[in-house]
Design a protein around this motif. Structure first.
Motif, PDB file in Angstrom:
ATOM      1  N   LEU A 225       0.859  -1.184   0.000  1.00  0.00           N
ATOM      2  CA  LEU A 225       0.000   0.000   0.000  1.00  0.00           C
ATOM      3  C   LEU A 225       0.897   1.236   0.000  1.00  0.00           C
ATOM      4  O   LEU A 225       1.346   1.689   1.049  1.00  0.00           O
ATOM      5  CB  LEU A 225      -0.908  -0.030   1.232  1.00  0.00           C
ATOM      6  CG  LEU A 225      -1.692  -1.334   1.416  1.00  0.00           C
ATOM      7  CD1 LEU A 225      -2.372  -1.375   2.786  1.00  0.00           C
ATOM      8  CD2 LEU A 225      -2.709  -1.519   0.307  1.00  0.00           C
ATOM      9  N   MET A 226       1.188   1.741  -1.179  1.00  0.00           N
ATOM     10  CA  MET A 226       2.151   2.838  -1.328  1.00  0.00           C
ATOM     11  C   MET A 226       1.450   4.182  -1.080  1.00  0.00           C
ATOM     12  O   MET A 226       0.364   4.438  -1.619  1.00  0.00           O
ATOM     13  CB  MET A 226       2.741   2.832  -2.732  1.00  0.00           C
ATOM     14  CG  MET A 226       3.438   1.545  -3.120  1.00  0.00           C
ATOM     15  SD  MET A 226       4.830   1.160  -2.047  1.00  0.00           S
ATOM     16  CE  MET A 226       5.879   2.585  -2.315  1.00  0.00           C
ATOM     17  N   PRO A 227       2.104   5.044  -0.294  1.00  0.00           N
ATOM     18  CA  PRO A 227       1.455   6.346  -0.013  1.00  0.00           C
ATOM     19  C   PRO A 227       1.424   7.233  -1.254  1.00  0.00           C
ATOM     20  O   PRO A 227       2.223   7.069  -2.177  1.00  0.00           O
ATOM     21  CB  PRO A 227       2.348   6.949   1.066  1.00  0.00           C
ATOM     22  CG  PRO A 227       3.684   6.320   0.860  1.00  0.00           C
ATOM     23  CD  PRO A 227       3.420   4.933   0.348  1.00  0.00           C
ATOM     24  N   MET A 228       0.528   8.184  -1.224  1.00  0.00           N
ATOM     25  CA  MET A 228       0.398   9.165  -2.306  1.00  0.00           C
ATOM     26  C   MET A 228       1.179  10.428  -1.933  1.00  0.00           C
ATOM     27  O   MET A 228       1.324  10.742  -0.755  1.00  0.00           O
ATOM     28  CB  MET A 228      -1.077   9.562  -2.481  1.00  0.00           C
ATOM     29  CG  MET A 228      -2.004   8.438  -2.888  1.00  0.00           C
ATOM     30  SD  MET A 228      -1.665   7.821  -4.536  1.00  0.00           S
ATOM     31  CE  MET A 228      -2.100   9.236  -5.548  1.00  0.00           C
TER      32      MET A 228
ATOM     33  N   SER B 192      -0.705   3.222   6.470  1.00  0.00           N
ATOM     34  CA  SER B 192       0.558   3.439   7.182  1.00  0.00           C
ATOM     35  C   SER B 192       1.627   3.746   6.135  1.00  0.00           C
ATOM     36  O   SER B 192       1.512   3.328   4.987  1.00  0.00           O
ATOM     37  CB  SER B 192       0.941   2.204   7.982  1.00  0.00           C
ATOM     38  OG  SER B 192       1.035   1.090   7.118  1.00  0.00           O
ATOM     39  N   SER B 193       2.660   4.469   6.527  1.00  0.00           N
ATOM     40  CA  SER B 193       3.699   4.785   5.545  1.00  0.00           C
ATOM     41  C   SER B 193       5.039   5.004   6.225  1.00  0.00           C
ATOM     42  O   SER B 193       5.120   5.298   7.420  1.00  0.00           O
ATOM     43  CB  SER B 193       3.309   6.007   4.707  1.00  0.00           C
ATOM     44  OG  SER B 193       3.321   7.160   5.499  1.00  0.00           O
ATOM     45  N   TYR B 194       6.073   4.855   5.403  1.00  0.00           N
ATOM     46  CA  TYR B 194       7.450   4.948   5.892  1.00  0.00           C
ATOM     47  C   TYR B 194       8.231   6.017   5.148  1.00  0.00           C
ATOM     48  O   TYR B 194       9.396   6.224   5.416  1.00  0.00           O
ATOM     49  CB  TYR B 194       8.117   3.559   5.771  1.00  0.00           C
ATOM     50  CG  TYR B 194       7.180   2.534   6.341  1.00  0.00           C
ATOM     51  CD1 TYR B 194       6.993   2.434   7.719  1.00  0.00           C
ATOM     52  CD2 TYR B 194       6.367   1.761   5.505  1.00  0.00           C
ATOM     53  CE1 TYR B 194       6.053   1.582   8.250  1.00  0.00           C
ATOM     54  CE2 TYR B 194       5.426   0.891   6.031  1.00  0.00           C
ATOM     55  CZ  TYR B 194       5.260   0.812   7.400  1.00  0.00           C
ATOM     56  OH  TYR B 194       4.319  -0.025   7.928  1.00  0.00           O
ATOM     57  N   LEU B 195       7.572   6.641   4.189  1.00  0.00           N
ATOM     58  CA  LEU B 195       8.217   7.748   3.473  1.00  0.00           C
ATOM     59  C   LEU B 195       7.188   8.835   3.186  1.00  0.00           C
ATOM     60  O   LEU B 195       5.977   8.577   3.158  1.00  0.00           O
ATOM     61  CB  LEU B 195       8.865   7.261   2.172  1.00  0.00           C
ATOM     62  CG  LEU B 195       8.015   6.645   1.067  1.00  0.00           C
ATOM     63  CD1 LEU B 195       7.277   7.683   0.244  1.00  0.00           C
ATOM     64  CD2 LEU B 195       8.901   5.818   0.136  1.00  0.00           C
ATOM     65  N   THR B 196       7.719  10.036   2.994  1.00  0.00           N
ATOM     66  CA  THR B 196       6.891  11.139   2.481  1.00  0.00           C
ATOM     67  C   THR B 196       7.607  11.703   1.257  1.00  0.00           C
ATOM     68  O   THR B 196       8.826  11.565   1.116  1.00  0.00           O
ATOM     69  CB  THR B 196       6.694  12.262   3.520  1.00  0.00           C
ATOM     70  OG1 THR B 196       7.976  12.676   3.974  1.00  0.00           O
ATOM     71  CG2 THR B 196       5.856  11.806   4.680  1.00  0.00           C
TER      72      THR B 196
ATOM     73  N   PHE C  41       4.574   8.597  14.468  1.00  0.00           N
ATOM     74  CA  PHE C  41       5.962   8.356  14.884  1.00  0.00           C
ATOM     75  C   PHE C  41       6.899   8.477  13.678  1.00  0.00           C
ATOM     76  O   PHE C  41       7.925   9.153  13.740  1.00  0.00           O
ATOM     77  CB  PHE C  41       6.087   6.957  15.512  1.00  0.00           C
ATOM     78  CG  PHE C  41       7.501   6.649  15.931  1.00  0.00           C
ATOM     79  CD1 PHE C  41       7.974   7.035  17.174  1.00  0.00           C
ATOM     80  CD2 PHE C  41       8.371   5.999  15.056  1.00  0.00           C
ATOM     81  CE1 PHE C  41       9.298   6.781  17.542  1.00  0.00           C
ATOM     82  CE2 PHE C  41       9.694   5.741  15.416  1.00  0.00           C
ATOM     83  CZ  PHE C  41      10.161   6.126  16.664  1.00  0.00           C
ATOM     84  N   ASN C  42       6.538   7.809  12.599  1.00  0.00           N
ATOM     85  CA  ASN C  42       7.436   7.759  11.429  1.00  0.00           C
ATOM     86  C   ASN C  42       7.663   9.123  10.792  1.00  0.00           C
ATOM     87  O   ASN C  42       8.703   9.360  10.205  1.00  0.00           O
ATOM     88  CB  ASN C  42       6.870   6.799  10.375  1.00  0.00           C
ATOM     89  CG  ASN C  42       6.922   5.349  10.838  1.00  0.00           C
ATOM     90  OD1 ASN C  42       7.610   5.031  11.811  1.00  0.00           O
ATOM     91  ND2 ASN C  42       6.188   4.479  10.166  1.00  0.00           N
TER      92      ASN C  42
ATOM     93  N   TYR D 122      11.763   3.320  13.296  1.00  0.00           N
ATOM     94  CA  TYR D 122      10.432   3.436  12.702  1.00  0.00           C
ATOM     95  C   TYR D 122       9.497   2.373  13.274  1.00  0.00           C
ATOM     96  O   TYR D 122       9.950   1.367  13.843  1.00  0.00           O
ATOM     97  CB  TYR D 122      10.507   3.336  11.170  1.00  0.00           C
ATOM     98  CG  TYR D 122      10.902   1.980  10.627  1.00  0.00           C
ATOM     99  CD1 TYR D 122       9.957   1.077  10.171  1.00  0.00           C
ATOM    100  CD2 TYR D 122      12.252   1.612  10.546  1.00  0.00           C
ATOM    101  CE1 TYR D 122      10.331  -0.155   9.660  1.00  0.00           C
ATOM    102  CE2 TYR D 122      12.632   0.389  10.044  1.00  0.00           C
ATOM    103  CZ  TYR D 122      11.671  -0.496   9.598  1.00  0.00           C
ATOM    104  OH  TYR D 122      12.041  -1.721   9.101  1.00  0.00           O
TER     105      TYR D 122
END
Lengths: 288, 281
Positions: free
Chosen positions: A112-115, A146-150, A185-186, A217
């Motif tokens: 599930l990749m963030p936009m 959920s995501s690990y990058l912006t 948190f991330n 993370y």
């Protein structure tokens, strides 16, 4: 948005393979179940039969992972046709998926990749959501991931993006409390500010889950009990949005069904406690 | 944006670039080096890093999740192939496989559908020529599990049909039935329950295997040539008339005098196992 399209179902759990026999055969106490739609988009066999038996005794929500509403590939109409076919077969309370992309150029990352959070992606994603809703013939609920990058290109906060897409698409929001906690948190933001910014009238469901702490993370692993911080954020969300259908997700290192049932019971107790405190404080305010 | 900033990427370019980094078998760092735009401007041009995790480390979380999610699924789908190769070689196999056959379908169930074909030209299969058939056997078991439901022919249907109509009776294999013909008895490496894995490599011998589903369980057994010929005749959407199936069986029976008894015995078993469905009469 018409709330009657998303009736309150109570406190439920994700239906996972280790529990199929127990749930389909034993009718354990649980208000409702959520399925991963793709696990049942098959021609036939025992999984579908199990689902039909479960559906005969419980409300079921179809929760997908491959709508890929933010992808730049064309909407997968064959996928939507299969989704609609499954919906005809089991008559879910509603259909949900994620506010994300899962692949492009015909490839599927199964993630599930963030936009990027921009005005352009709001308009783009909302347009595709409206088309998907038209094809399915119903309003759907969309979940914050959920995501690990912006992305460097992002020009708004995640909560602004979620709210803007839901408004522009006129869809419902499935608010994943653990995902807010993990992302806070991330990406270093205030999870309570996130909850405050989500429009009340669009939230029809909560997700609760456990995560893994990797130090630098948090990973949305769905393989642990729900932590205190997520429970507290859930209490806060109930205080803001009221009682909404609530679901325990547990996808890895899946515990006995009784553990899921206990977590669902705890979510019910906590929500009722929050609501009763709210009623009490209103009553006290009225008599002052 | 200052005049020296690169123009913002389109959403399409952003997704494609990120995807190339995530699926790169040599890792995110090398993938970044191979992207001209990123090599010039750095990954920071598209993804933010901070003091906790760099932009590369953040993309690596997705890259690791991509590979290990698929590896775990394929381990589960191909337990015999995994055992035969061992953990390291299976890991390498899947790395190579995903390069040639990346997932394209919404359901992860399809991720391993080309593995048997891929193994036909995979170097590790040279020493283990039975590997493609073993993987094909495991795939067929999975497909049988999820195949369409159908009402099988049973003994009562046979009893209610006048014997004079039997020769023209059209039937075909049920949707969950898979027939495998090969050069290795790969089914013998699996116990009656495929979770039980036997350590020896399969025997080299012409082998026919029937796989089917009954009451939610996927079952299998080896077939003698006459039975394999009869069931093969009933394969395909067109199926066959019963007399054609009988002729296919009889052609493989050494002593023609045994044909009727053999066919009766086979038919009883096919009906008990639910291998056949009736076509419109």
């Amino acid at each position: 948005m018409e709330r009657a399209e998303f009736p309150f179902l109570g406190y439920g759990a994700g239906l996972r393979r280790p529990h199929y026999a127990e749930v389909a055969g034993g009718r354990p106490r649980m208000d409702w179940f959520e399925i991963v739609s793709e696990n049942f988009m098959v021609a036939g066999g025992p999984a579908l039969k199990t689902l039909e038996r479960v559906r005969a005794n419980y409300p079921v929500v179809m929760h997908g992972v491959s709508l890929s509403i933010g992808s730049t590939d064309p909407l997968d109409r064959d996928y939507l046709r299969q989704l609609a076919e499954l919906a005809r077969r089991i008559e879910p309370a509603w259909i949900s998926d994620h506010l994300c992309w899962t692949g492009a150029a015909g490839r599927n990352l199964h993630d599930l990749m963030p936009m990027p959070f921009t005005e352009e992606t709001v308009a783009y994603t909302a347009g595709r959501l409206r088309t998907a809703q038209d094809i399915l013939g119903r309003r759907i609920a969309i979940e914050n991931v959920s995501s690990y990058l912006t992305y460097t290109a992002s020009s708004m906060a995640e909560w602004e993006f979620v709210a803007a897409v839901a408004d522009a698409a006129d869809c419902a929001i499935l608010l994943d409390i653990n995902n807010i906690y993990v992302n806070a948190f991330n990406h270093r933001f205030d999870p309570y500010a996130y909850v405050d910014a989500i429009p009340r009238e669009r939230v029809v469901q909560f997700h609760l889950a456990g995560h893994s702490d990797y130090g630098t993370y948090l990973l949305d692993s769905h393989d642990h009990p729900i932590c205190d911080g997520v429970w507290e954020l859930f209490d806060y969300a109930v205080g803001r949005f009221g009682e909404a259908s609530t679901l325990i997700e547990w996808d890895d290192r899946i515990p006995p069904f009784a553990t899921l049932a206990a977590a669902a019971d705890e979510s019910r107790s906590r929500a009722r406690a929050v609501l009763s405190r709210r009623v009490r404080s209103r009553a006290e305010g009225a008599t002052r | 944006m200052t005049p020296t900033d690169p123009p913002p990427l389109s959403l399409r370019d952003l997704q494609l670039q990120l995807m190339r980094m995530i699926v790169a078998p040599t890792g995110v760092a090398e993938a970044i080096a191979e992207e001209p735009a990123l090599a010039a401007n750095g990954l920071g041009a598209i993804v933010r890093g901070d003091d906790r995790l760099s932009a590369r480390e953040r993309v690596e979380i997705y890259a690791n999740a991509y590979f290990y999610r698929l590896l775990d699924v394929l381990k589960e789908d191909y337990p015999l192939t995994f055992t035969a190769l061992g953990s390291d070689r299976f890991h390498n196999l899947i790395t190579s496989y995903l390069l040639e056959f990346p997932p394209t379908e919404p359901s992860i169930f399809f991720a391993g559908r080309h593995l048997a074909d891929f193994l036909r030209t995979y170097p590790a299969a040279v020493e283990r020529p039975w590997l493609p058939e073993l993987a094909g056997f495991e795939r067929a078991m999975l497909e049988a599990f999820h195949a369409a439901d159908a009402t099988p022919l049973d003994a009562s249907a046979l009893r209610s049909t006048p014997p004079a109509e039997w020769p023209g009776w059209s039937m075909r294999l049920a949707p969950a039935v898979r027939l495998l013909m090969g050069d290795w008895a790969v089914h013998e490496t699996a116990g009656p329950n495929p979770a039980v894995i036997l350590p020896d490599p399969p025997r080299s011998t012409p082998a026919a295997i029937a796989i089917w589903r009954r009451d939610g369980d996927v079952l299998f057994r080896g077939l003698e040539p006459p039975e394999a010929a009869g069931l093969a005749r009933a394969a395909g959407a067109q199926g066959a008339r019963f007399e054609e199936i009988c002729a296919a069986v009889a052609a493989k029976i050494a002593n023609p005098g045994d044909a009727v008894e053999s066919i009766n015995r086979m038919l009883a078993r096919w009906l008990a196992d639910g291998l056949l469905i009736e076509l419109d009469r």
